[in-house]
Write a protein that holds these residues in place. Structure first.
Motif, PDB file in Angstrom:
ATOM      1  N   ARG A   1       0.846  -1.189   0.000  1.00  0.00           N
ATOM      2  CA  ARG A   1       0.000   0.000   0.000  1.00  0.00           C
ATOM      3  C   ARG A   1       0.880   1.237   0.000  1.00  0.00           C
ATOM      4  N   ASP A   2       0.276   2.378  -0.352  1.00  0.00           N
ATOM      5  CA  ASP A   2       1.010   3.628  -0.387  1.00  0.00           C
ATOM      6  C   ASP A   2       1.609   3.916   0.984  1.00  0.00           C
ATOM      7  N   THR A   3       2.783   4.492   0.975  1.00  0.00           N
ATOM      8  CA  THR A   3       3.471   4.720   2.241  1.00  0.00           C
ATOM      9  C   THR A   3       4.269   6.011   2.181  1.00  0.00           C
ATOM     10  N   ILE A   4       4.966   6.293   3.269  1.00  0.00           N
ATOM     11  CA  ILE A   4       5.823   7.466   3.356  1.00  0.00           C
ATOM     12  C   ILE A   4       7.055   7.257   2.489  1.00  0.00           C
ATOM     13  N   GLU A   5       7.714   8.341   2.156  1.00  0.00           N
ATOM     14  CA  GLU A   5       8.981   8.248   1.440  1.00  0.00           C
ATOM     15  C   GLU A   5      10.118   8.152   2.437  1.00  0.00           C
ATOM     16  N   ILE A   6      11.117   7.337   2.101  1.00  0.00           N
ATOM     17  CA  ILE A   6      12.335   7.300   2.896  1.00  0.00           C
ATOM     18  C   ILE A   6      13.505   7.579   1.954  1.00  0.00           C
ATOM     19  N   PRO A   7      14.633   8.029   2.476  1.00  0.00           N
ATOM     20  CA  PRO A   7      15.780   8.318   1.614  1.00  0.00           C
ATOM     21  C   PRO A   7      16.219   7.097   0.814  1.00  0.00           C
ATOM     22  N   GLU A   8      16.581   7.313  -0.429  1.00  0.00           N
ATOM     23  CA  GLU A   8      17.049   6.228  -1.289  1.00  0.00           C
ATOM     24  C   GLU A   8      18.237   5.498  -0.677  1.00  0.00           C
ATOM     25  N   SER A   9      19.073   6.226   0.056  1.00  0.00           N
ATOM     26  CA  SER A   9      20.267   5.624   0.650  1.00  0.00           C
ATOM     27  C   SER A   9      19.932   4.629   1.756  1.00  0.00           C
ATOM     28  N   PHE A  10      18.676   4.635   2.262  1.00  0.00           N
ATOM     29  CA  PHE A  10      18.263   3.694   3.303  1.00  0.00           C
ATOM     30  C   PHE A  10      17.854   2.344   2.718  1.00  0.00           C
ATOM     31  N   LEU A  11      17.428   2.311   1.470  1.00  0.00           N
ATOM     32  CA  LEU A  11      16.780   1.134   0.918  1.00  0.00           C
ATOM     33  C   LEU A  11      17.718  -0.062   0.833  1.00  0.00           C
ATOM     34  N   CYS A  12      17.229  -1.212   1.256  1.00  0.00           N
ATOM     35  CA  CYS A  12      18.030  -2.438   1.256  1.00  0.00           C
ATOM     36  C   CYS A  12      18.596  -2.726  -0.129  1.00  0.00           C
ATOM     37  N   ARG A  13      17.785  -2.553  -1.156  1.00  0.00           N
ATOM     38  CA  ARG A  13      18.257  -2.876  -2.507  1.00  0.00           C
ATOM     39  C   ARG A  13      19.457  -2.035  -2.909  1.00  0.00           C
ATOM     40  N   ASN A  14      19.507  -0.784  -2.437  1.00  0.00           N
ATOM     41  CA  ASN A  14      20.643   0.086  -2.767  1.00  0.00           C
ATOM     42  C   ASN A  14      21.874  -0.282  -1.949  1.00  0.00           C
ATOM     43  N   HIS A  15      21.682  -0.695  -0.696  1.00  0.00           N
ATOM     44  CA  HIS A  15      22.811  -1.195   0.097  1.00  0.00           C
ATOM     45  C   HIS A  15      23.438  -2.415  -0.582  1.00  0.00           C
ATOM     46  N   ILE A  16      22.585  -3.367  -0.979  1.00  0.00           N
ATOM     47  CA  ILE A  16      23.087  -4.588  -1.602  1.00  0.00           C
ATOM     48  C   ILE A  16      23.797  -4.270  -2.916  1.00  0.00           C
ATOM     49  N   ALA A  17      23.212  -3.387  -3.710  1.00  0.00           N
ATOM     50  CA  ALA A  17      23.841  -3.025  -4.987  1.00  0.00           C
ATOM     51  C   ALA A  17      25.208  -2.407  -4.765  1.00  0.00           C
TER      52      ALA A  17
END
Length: 380
Positions: free
Chosen positions: A357-373
């Protein structure tokens, strides 16, 4: 009804479990020792904002979280009838050099622009003196900063309050005493350290420093660990001081007056250590520096010395959200020093992501997928 496994019973895991339970999910919370036994069960509970200059998405997210926490805590306390020890006390930061005052005056203007919520303005005041005897005048030769956004919470009381809220819900099961040692997202099952197995539709890893080995095992190929443990030491003093006094902070020293006649002092940040749970001369030095800053603590007895390990993601930012390789696996860890101020917002993001469902925005740098990449790019 979706079956959610939450791995870890610290501040992140407890907020995740409660948020999911409120959303109607069936929640199974598994903790290796007891709820709050890790870094979350410490002594400080500082709720410190970032500097108001050079504004970015990370600072905006933390600001929104600190503002909304007041409402979240009020609802939690009303629901349970217990106190979390929350108070927006503000923060005093002594200015020991002339150039620091010049910088602080610039930040005073930055706060007028960036520390504005929908219903109030928070301030970064530069003053000639402050503290009314709480902060030593010798420590603030060139004045002080007093900000009105900072606050504190009692770590153990907020953990106990969250536990109470969870225990009252029929769709929540809590298991303590044996953690998760392996997760099989493809088959929706996990193995506990005692050999027993649990099943799930979705899983949130929120196990503090224990999150990183689990994440690494599920993120091949990685040769750089997804995070590390940073040791912190703190102490609790018995002192008859006003609990409304602001937090004192300077050069890594926090002094926090709590509601129950105690003052917390912390904390060290140690990347190398022999014993993660031992206190030593580094804490002694911290206490010495604290009594110079706040002379009224010179004869206050130390009633507890504490040490623990805080989770620090490899990219320094929290690791949050869906794993890129496993659509039913989610991360909520790596908050390091800011977890108590943002855990409720990060938990909301993850639960909303699970519910699609729609949610709040969080910084891109927090996202797990970006950490893994980023970790895979290092490997390549």
């Amino acid at each position: 009804m979706s079956e959610l496994l939450v791995v870890g019973g610290g501040i992140m895991g407890l907020w995740a479990a409660l948020t999911a339970a409120r959303a109607g999910m069936t929640v199974h919370l598994v903790e290796r020792e007891r709820l709050g036994s890790g870094a979350s069960g410490g002594l400080l509970g500082a709720l410190m904002p970032h500097m108001p200059d050079r504004w970015n998405a990370k600072k905006q997210f933390q600001f929104d979280a600190l503002v909304s926490l007041e409402r979240e805590i009020a609802e939690l306390e009303a629901e349970t009838g217990t106190s979390t020890g929350y108070r927006r006390t503000g923060r005093l930061m002594p200015l020991g050099r002339p150039h620091l005052r010049d910088i602080a005056l610039g930040h005073e203007q930055d706060a007028l622009t960036n520390w504005r919520a929908a219903d109030r303005q928070f301030h970064w005041h530069v003053r000639d003196q402050g503290g009314d005897g709480w902060l030593s005048a010798n420590a603030a030769e060139h004045g002080v900063v007093f900000d009105t956004l900072a606050g504190r919470v009692s770590p153990r009381r907020v953990l106990a309050t969250l536990r109470t809220a969870l225990m009252e819900r029929p769709n929540v099961r809590i298991d303590e005493g044996a953690g998760i040692r392996a997760i099989d997202p493809a088959h929706g099952r996990a193995e506990r350290e005692d050999g027993s197995r649990v099943t799930f539709d979705h899983c949130i890893i929120a196990a503090g420093v224990g999150s990183f080995p689990l994440l690494d095992a599920l993120s091949v190929p990685l040769k750089t660990a997804s995070g590390t443990a940073v040791k912190g030491q703190a102490a609790l003093l018995k002192a008859d001081v006003d609990p409304e006094l602001p937090v004192i902070f300077t050069d890594g020293v926090y002094i926090i007056a709590h509601d129950d006649g105690h003052v917390a002092v912390g904390s060290t940040s140690e990347n190398r250590f022999a014993d993660p749970l031992a206190t030593d001369e580094q804490l002694d030095d911290l206490l010495r520096r604290a009594t110079i800053l706040a002379p009224c603590l010179q004869h206050a007895p130390v009633v507890e010395r504490w040490a623990g390990l805080r989770p620090k993601s490899a990219g320094r930012e929290p690791t949050v959200g869906r794993h890129p390789d496993h659509p039913n696996l989610f991360l909520l860890t790596g908050g390091f020093k800011v977890s108590f101020g943002i855990a409720h917002r990060l938990a909301q993001f993850v639960v909303d992501e699970i519910a699609e469902r729609d949610t709040i925005e969080i910084p891109e740098s927090f996202l797990c997928r970006n950490h893994i990449a980023a970790l895979r790019e290092k490997h390549l």
